[in-house]
Motif scaffolding. Structure first.
Motif, PDB file in Angstrom:
ATOM      1  N   UNK A  28       0.798  -1.237   0.000  1.00  0.00           N
ATOM      2  CA  UNK A  28       0.000   0.000   0.000  1.00  0.00           C
ATOM      3  C   UNK A  28       0.828   1.284   0.000  1.00  0.00           C
ATOM      4  N   UNK A  29       2.089   1.202   0.433  1.00  0.00           N
ATOM      5  CA  UNK A  29       2.919   2.422   0.447  1.00  0.00           C
ATOM      6  C   UNK A  29       3.166   2.973  -0.962  1.00  0.00           C
ATOM      7  N   UNK A  31       1.050   3.530  -3.077  1.00  0.00           N
ATOM      8  CA  UNK A  31      -0.123   4.314  -3.468  1.00  0.00           C
ATOM      9  C   UNK A  31       0.101   5.830  -3.320  1.00  0.00           C
ATOM     10  N   UNK A  32       1.145   6.218  -2.607  1.00  0.00           N
ATOM     11  CA  UNK A  32       1.404   7.639  -2.297  1.00  0.00           C
ATOM     12  C   UNK A  32       1.296   8.592  -3.498  1.00  0.00           C
ATOM     13  N   UNK A  35      -2.311   9.209  -4.290  1.00  0.00           N
ATOM     14  CA  UNK A  35      -2.917  10.008  -3.224  1.00  0.00           C
ATOM     15  C   UNK A  35      -2.593  11.485  -3.448  1.00  0.00           C
ATOM     16  N   UNK A  36      -1.317  11.765  -3.717  1.00  0.00           N
ATOM     17  CA  UNK A  36      -0.894  13.162  -3.923  1.00  0.00           C
ATOM     18  C   UNK A  36      -1.566  13.765  -5.158  1.00  0.00           C
ATOM     19  N   UNK A  39      -5.729  13.922  -4.325  1.00  0.00           N
ATOM     20  CA  UNK A  39      -6.228  14.436  -3.049  1.00  0.00           C
ATOM     21  C   UNK A  39      -7.030  15.728  -3.221  1.00  0.00           C
ATOM     22  N   UNK A  40      -6.479  16.692  -3.943  1.00  0.00           N
ATOM     23  CA  UNK A  40      -7.153  17.993  -4.070  1.00  0.00           C
ATOM     24  C   UNK A  40      -8.492  17.859  -4.807  1.00  0.00           C
ATOM     25  N   UNK A  43     -10.972  16.200  -2.523  1.00  0.00           N
ATOM     26  CA  UNK A  43     -11.323  17.124  -1.446  1.00  0.00           C
ATOM     27  C   UNK A  43     -12.314  18.177  -1.945  1.00  0.00           C
ATOM     28  N   UNK A  44     -12.045  18.754  -3.118  1.00  0.00           N
ATOM     29  CA  UNK A  44     -12.930  19.814  -3.627  1.00  0.00           C
ATOM     30  C   UNK A  44     -14.325  19.267  -3.957  1.00  0.00           C
ATOM     31  N   UNK A  57     -12.187  17.249   5.041  1.00  0.00           N
ATOM     32  CA  UNK A  57     -10.856  16.621   5.112  1.00  0.00           C
ATOM     33  C   UNK A  57     -10.962  15.181   5.619  1.00  0.00           C
ATOM     34  N   UNK A  61      -9.993  11.740   3.570  1.00  0.00           N
ATOM     35  CA  UNK A  61      -9.061  10.745   4.086  1.00  0.00           C
ATOM     36  C   UNK A  61      -9.689   9.339   4.014  1.00  0.00           C
ATOM     37  N   UNK A  64      -9.660   7.650   0.575  1.00  0.00           N
ATOM     38  CA  UNK A  64      -8.402   7.000   0.193  1.00  0.00           C
ATOM     39  C   UNK A  64      -8.169   5.712   0.993  1.00  0.00           C
ATOM     40  N   UNK A  65      -8.636   5.679   2.229  1.00  0.00           N
ATOM     41  CA  UNK A  65      -8.520   4.441   3.017  1.00  0.00           C
ATOM     42  C   UNK A  65      -9.361   3.354   2.329  1.00  0.00           C
ATOM     43  N   UNK A  68      -7.742   2.164  -0.880  1.00  0.00           N
ATOM     44  CA  UNK A  68      -6.641   1.219  -0.612  1.00  0.00           C
ATOM     45  C   UNK A  68      -7.169  -0.152  -0.203  1.00  0.00           C
TER      46      UNK A  68
ATOM     47  N   UNK B  16      -4.682  23.029   0.913  1.00  0.00           N
ATOM     48  CA  UNK B  16      -5.161  21.642   0.795  1.00  0.00           C
ATOM     49  C   UNK B  16      -3.963  20.695   0.791  1.00  0.00           C
ATOM     50  N   UNK B  20      -2.471  17.216   3.325  1.00  0.00           N
ATOM     51  CA  UNK B  20      -2.285  15.834   2.855  1.00  0.00           C
ATOM     52  C   UNK B  20      -1.551  15.048   3.940  1.00  0.00           C
ATOM     53  N   UNK B  22      -0.589  11.145   4.053  1.00  0.00           N
ATOM     54  CA  UNK B  22      -0.644   9.766   3.566  1.00  0.00           C
ATOM     55  C   UNK B  22      -0.372   8.764   4.691  1.00  0.00           C
ATOM     56  N   UNK B  25      -3.533   7.861   6.269  1.00  0.00           N
ATOM     57  CA  UNK B  25      -4.305   6.949   5.405  1.00  0.00           C
ATOM     58  C   UNK B  25      -3.801   5.515   5.596  1.00  0.00           C
TER      59      UNK B  25
END
Lengths: 188, 59
Positions: A28-29, A31-32, A35-36, A39-40, A43-44, A57, A61, A64-65, A68, B16, B20, B22, B25
């Motif tokens: 799962x690491x 996936x970073x 996620x990056x 994410x925005x 979120x929006x 927020x 989160x 993404x959990x 994964x 935002x 973040x 991670x 998560x």
């Protein structure tokens, strides 16, 4: 503020995403980067539909959990990864409304609302704005979701179709009908 | 009742990005995974099923 569009991607980018997804299924690491990247946007999408920034927020989160947790089920069948994430976001959002962790909110801005009035063949003024806000409170959730995606977030019918799991053409028809129903409530 | 917000201020992209996390998560994902793997979870389901079956049989 509109979120950066990540929907229309090149084949190279899609392939690179798929490699990250395959690696994330094992660890799962990995996936970073995804996620990056998303994410925005996620979120929006959530922020526009809840009244509290902190809740937005938290829900982001959780999206993404959940992504994964279910990444092993993801298979590329022509639907971009972003649409898969938006489907999860939609489901997490409605779960938070059911759990009363967030309140259903509709966020609209003046420029976008003026475009909607063009479709209504009317000019924008304060009284009409109030009337439209009332109509948006009254229409059903499915119609509202389509109007938000198409008119408030300016998404393509193809993307809307992928988010709500229907064809592009069906998304177009459903959105047209939703707008007709909104007009009807507005004109009452 | 839906809340309608007009011309609402949204956080800037850099704000935002600052939020973040991670690691959080991954932490939540691990907790969720461990929860399903926990034998107590299946033990309690098994016990609940056994009690329900015994109750239904006694009817």
């Amino acid at each position: 503020m509109s979120s950066p569009s990540l929907y229309h991607q090149s084949d190279t980018r899609i392939q690179s995403e798929l490699r990250i997804i395959e690696k994330s299924k094992k660890n799962p690491n990995h996936f970073a980067p995804l996620y990056k990247q998303y994410h925005e946007n996620i979120f929006r999408y959530i922020m526009k539909r809840v009244d509290d920034v902190e809740a937005a927020y938290d829900i982001t989160s959780n999206v993404f959990v959940k992504a994964l947790t279910n990444i092993h089920k993801y298979e590329f069948r022509g639907v971009p990864f972003s649409s898969w994430l938006f489907r999860i976001a939609k489901s997490e959002l409605y779960q938070s409304f059911r759990d009363k962790k967030a309140r259903r909110t509709v966020s609209i801005d003046k420029v976008i609302i003026a475009d909607l009035f063009e479709d209504f063949e009317e000019s924008f003024n304060e009284e009409r704005k109030e009337k439209l806000m009332e109509a948006l409170r009254l229409i059903n959730e499915k119609d509202l979701a389509l109007i938000e995606l198409r008119y408030f977030e300016r998404r393509s019918y193809r993307e809307i179709g992928e988010i709500i799991s229907v064809t592009e053409n069906n998304a177009k028809v459903k959105t047209f009908r939703a707008l007709q129903r909104l007009k009807k409530v507005y004109n009452k | 009742m839906r809340k309608i917000l007009f011309n609402r201020d949204e956080p800037e992209a850099h704000e935002i990005r600052k939020r973040q996390d991670f690691d959080l998560v991954i932490k939540k994902y691990q907790e969720r995974k461990d929860y399903w793997k926990n034998p107590w979870f299946y033990g309690s389901i098994g016990l609940a099923s056994l009690i329900s079956s015994l109750f239904l049989m006694s009817l």
